[in-house]
Design an enzyme around this catalytic site. Structure first.
Site, PDB file in Angstrom:
ATOM      1  N   HIS A 153      79.314  49.336  50.357  1.00  0.00           N
ATOM      2  CA  HIS A 153      79.443  50.705  49.855  1.00  0.00           C
ATOM      3  C   HIS A 153      80.900  51.178  49.791  1.00  0.00           C
ATOM      4  O   HIS A 153      81.295  51.900  48.876  1.00  0.00           O
ATOM      5  CB  HIS A 153      78.624  51.631  50.758  1.00  0.00           C
ATOM      6  CG  HIS A 153      77.922  52.693  50.009  1.00  0.00           C
ATOM      7  ND1 HIS A 153      76.751  52.472  49.327  1.00  0.00           N
ATOM      8  CD2 HIS A 153      78.226  53.998  49.821  1.00  0.00           C
ATOM      9  CE1 HIS A 153      76.361  53.587  48.755  1.00  0.00           C
ATOM     10  NE2 HIS A 153      77.250  54.533  49.038  1.00  0.00           N
ATOM     11  N   ASP A 173      82.963  52.559  46.709  1.00  0.00           N
ATOM     12  CA  ASP A 173      83.693  53.837  46.621  1.00  0.00           C
ATOM     13  C   ASP A 173      85.077  53.635  45.982  1.00  0.00           C
ATOM     14  O   ASP A 173      85.511  54.431  45.151  1.00  0.00           O
ATOM     15  CB  ASP A 173      83.876  54.444  48.019  1.00  0.00           C
ATOM     16  CG  ASP A 173      82.579  55.070  48.526  1.00  0.00           C
ATOM     17  OD1 ASP A 173      81.597  55.100  47.769  1.00  0.00           O
ATOM     18  OD2 ASP A 173      82.565  55.533  49.693  1.00  0.00           O
ATOM     19  N   ASN A 194      77.431  47.344  44.796  1.00  0.00           N
ATOM     20  CA  ASN A 194      77.333  47.808  46.182  1.00  0.00           C
ATOM     21  C   ASN A 194      76.681  46.754  47.066  1.00  0.00           C
ATOM     22  O   ASN A 194      77.128  46.510  48.188  1.00  0.00           O
ATOM     23  CB  ASN A 194      76.495  49.090  46.259  1.00  0.00           C
ATOM     24  CG  ASN A 194      77.330  50.339  46.025  1.00  0.00           C
ATOM     25  OD1 ASN A 194      78.465  50.421  46.464  1.00  0.00           O
ATOM     26  ND2 ASN A 194      76.749  51.302  45.339  1.00  0.00           N
ATOM     27  N   ASP A 197      78.517  55.446  32.388  1.00  0.00           N
ATOM     28  CA  ASP A 197      77.806  55.004  33.577  1.00  0.00           C
ATOM     29  C   ASP A 197      78.250  53.571  33.880  1.00  0.00           C
ATOM     30  O   ASP A 197      78.306  52.726  32.987  1.00  0.00           O
ATOM     31  CB  ASP A 197      76.292  55.069  33.317  1.00  0.00           C
ATOM     32  CG  ASP A 197      75.482  54.742  34.540  1.00  0.00           C
ATOM     33  OD1 ASP A 197      74.843  55.661  35.084  1.00  0.00           O
ATOM     34  OD2 ASP A 197      75.488  53.557  34.949  1.00  0.00           O
ATOM     35  N   GLU A 205      77.388  57.157  40.038  1.00  0.00           N
ATOM     36  CA  GLU A 205      78.349  56.328  39.300  1.00  0.00           C
ATOM     37  C   GLU A 205      78.359  56.725  37.834  1.00  0.00           C
ATOM     38  O   GLU A 205      78.599  55.917  36.949  1.00  0.00           O
ATOM     39  CB  GLU A 205      78.060  54.828  39.463  1.00  0.00           C
ATOM     40  CG  GLU A 205      76.611  54.464  39.726  1.00  0.00           C
ATOM     41  CD  GLU A 205      75.717  54.564  38.497  1.00  0.00           C
ATOM     42  OE1 GLU A 205      75.165  55.673  38.287  1.00  0.00           O
ATOM     43  OE2 GLU A 205      75.549  53.554  37.782  1.00  0.00           O
TER      44      GLU A 205
END
Ligand code: GH3
Ligand code: MG
Ligand code: MG
Length: 313
Positions: free
Chosen positions: A197, A201, A192, A184, A228
């Protein structure tokens, strides 16, 4: 459409050739079955063939047999045209692989119509083949799409879970271990919030790339488990080997040096939890239990300060 006329009678051959050209066919000729066989082998396209029975070197019946035996998937429509008019001969010609049978002397109008039938059959077959190929390609693409995560292009959760079940069964049979790594990204919400965002990505793609290239032994599978969170399946790998892989993943990701001003670690890092099972020994266990153990280990890695690996106890 291509039409090959095979006859050792040159007069008959040129007579038929002339008519067939007038009917619009792309005509080739051969003087015996052997010559015809050579010509046909060089032609991958659909082809109509008019073939005489009695010829030197290789007769018409043998040519039909060869075509059906060695080129069963090529589109060939064969009309046998011969003086042999006995019903047994007709049956033998059709049994050898001819699609149609006509006796000499030929009635030209009838031959023209029968060639049209052949052309129609080949057209249908060709369309069907093209359509089948297209469907197979689309089907392959669909299979790929249901298994792959759209953003990162590595396996998705669905595919991962399927492979876990398969590997679990294999490990039970082969009496080998199965291991999992759950990873994780640390402080990703802040990432973010800080960079937006879209940059988030891109970060997910980079992390996925590292997982796929590091866990690259045959049978290994890196997947995006959700958000994530990532999961790596390592068949036939014990806990020592799994710890080594997990540590190299962790260090490769921090080694990317992706700036993360919102993290106390200043760069993007991951925490990982690992678990190993021996399905042949542990009857009460399942892939879901293994996943849960790896997840609990991941939780402990987070609690221990992040950017580290913890093993399931
Ligand atoms: P921790 O260190 O405890 O893991 O904290 P965290 O912030 O990483 O964990 P949290 O679960 O609070 O936040 C996960 C974040 O991941 C929130 C969500 O917006 C982000 N995320 C999930 N999926 C995507 C995605 O597809 N793209 C982007 N850019 N962000 C995603
Ligand atoms: Mg996180
Ligand atoms: Mg998370």
């Amino acid at each position: 459409m291509k039409l090959l006329i095979v006859d050792d009678d040159t007069l008959n051959l040129s007579h038929l050739e002339r008519s067939a050209r007038e009917w619009g066919y792309e005509v080739e000729t051969a003087g015996n079955g052997f010559e015809a066989w050579e010509t046909i082998q060089k032609c991958p396209d659909p082809m109509l063939i008019i073939v005489d029975w009695v010829m030197p070197k290789m007769d018409g019946v043998e040519l039909c047999r060869r075509l059906r035996a060695f080129q069963p998937h090529n589109l060939r429509y064969i009309i046998m045209l011969t003086v042999r008019s006995d019903k047994n001969d007709i049956a033998a010609g059709l049994d050898a692989g001819a699609d149609d049978y006509l006796t000499k002397p030929v009635h030209l109008k009838e031959l023209q119509s029968r060639l049209s039938v052949g052309r129609r059959v080949l057209d249908y077959q060709y369309k069907l083949e093209t359509l089948t190929e297209e469907l197979l390609r689309t089907n392959q693409e669909l299979h790929r799409m249901v298994a792959i995560d759209g953003l990162t292009s590595i396996a998705n959760r669905r595919h991962f879970e399927q492979r876990c079940e398969e590997e679990w069964r294999r490990a039970t049979r082969d009496e080998t271990p199965v291991s999992l790594i759950m990873l994780d990204i640390d402080y990703f919400k802040k990432y973010n919030d800080t960079y937006g965002h879209l940059v988030g990505d891109e970060c997910l793609k980079q992390v996925a790339g590292i997982l796929a290239s590091t866990a690259a032994r045959a049978g290994d599978l890196a997947a995006r488990y959700g958000g994530e969170e990532f999961a790596v399946l390592l068949p036939n790998t014990d806990s020592v080997g799994t710890a080594v892989v997990a540590e190299s993943l962790r260090s490769a990701i921090s080694g990317l040096q992706i700036e993360h001003s919102g993290s106390p670690l200043a760069v993007v890092t991951v925490s990982a939890g690992i678990a190993t099972a021996y399905p042949c020994r542990e009857e009460s266990q399942s892939p879901a239990v293994l996943l849960e153990r790896a997840d609990r280990a991941l939780y402990r890695a987070k609690a221990a300060g992040r950017n580290n690996v913890r093993q399931s106890v």
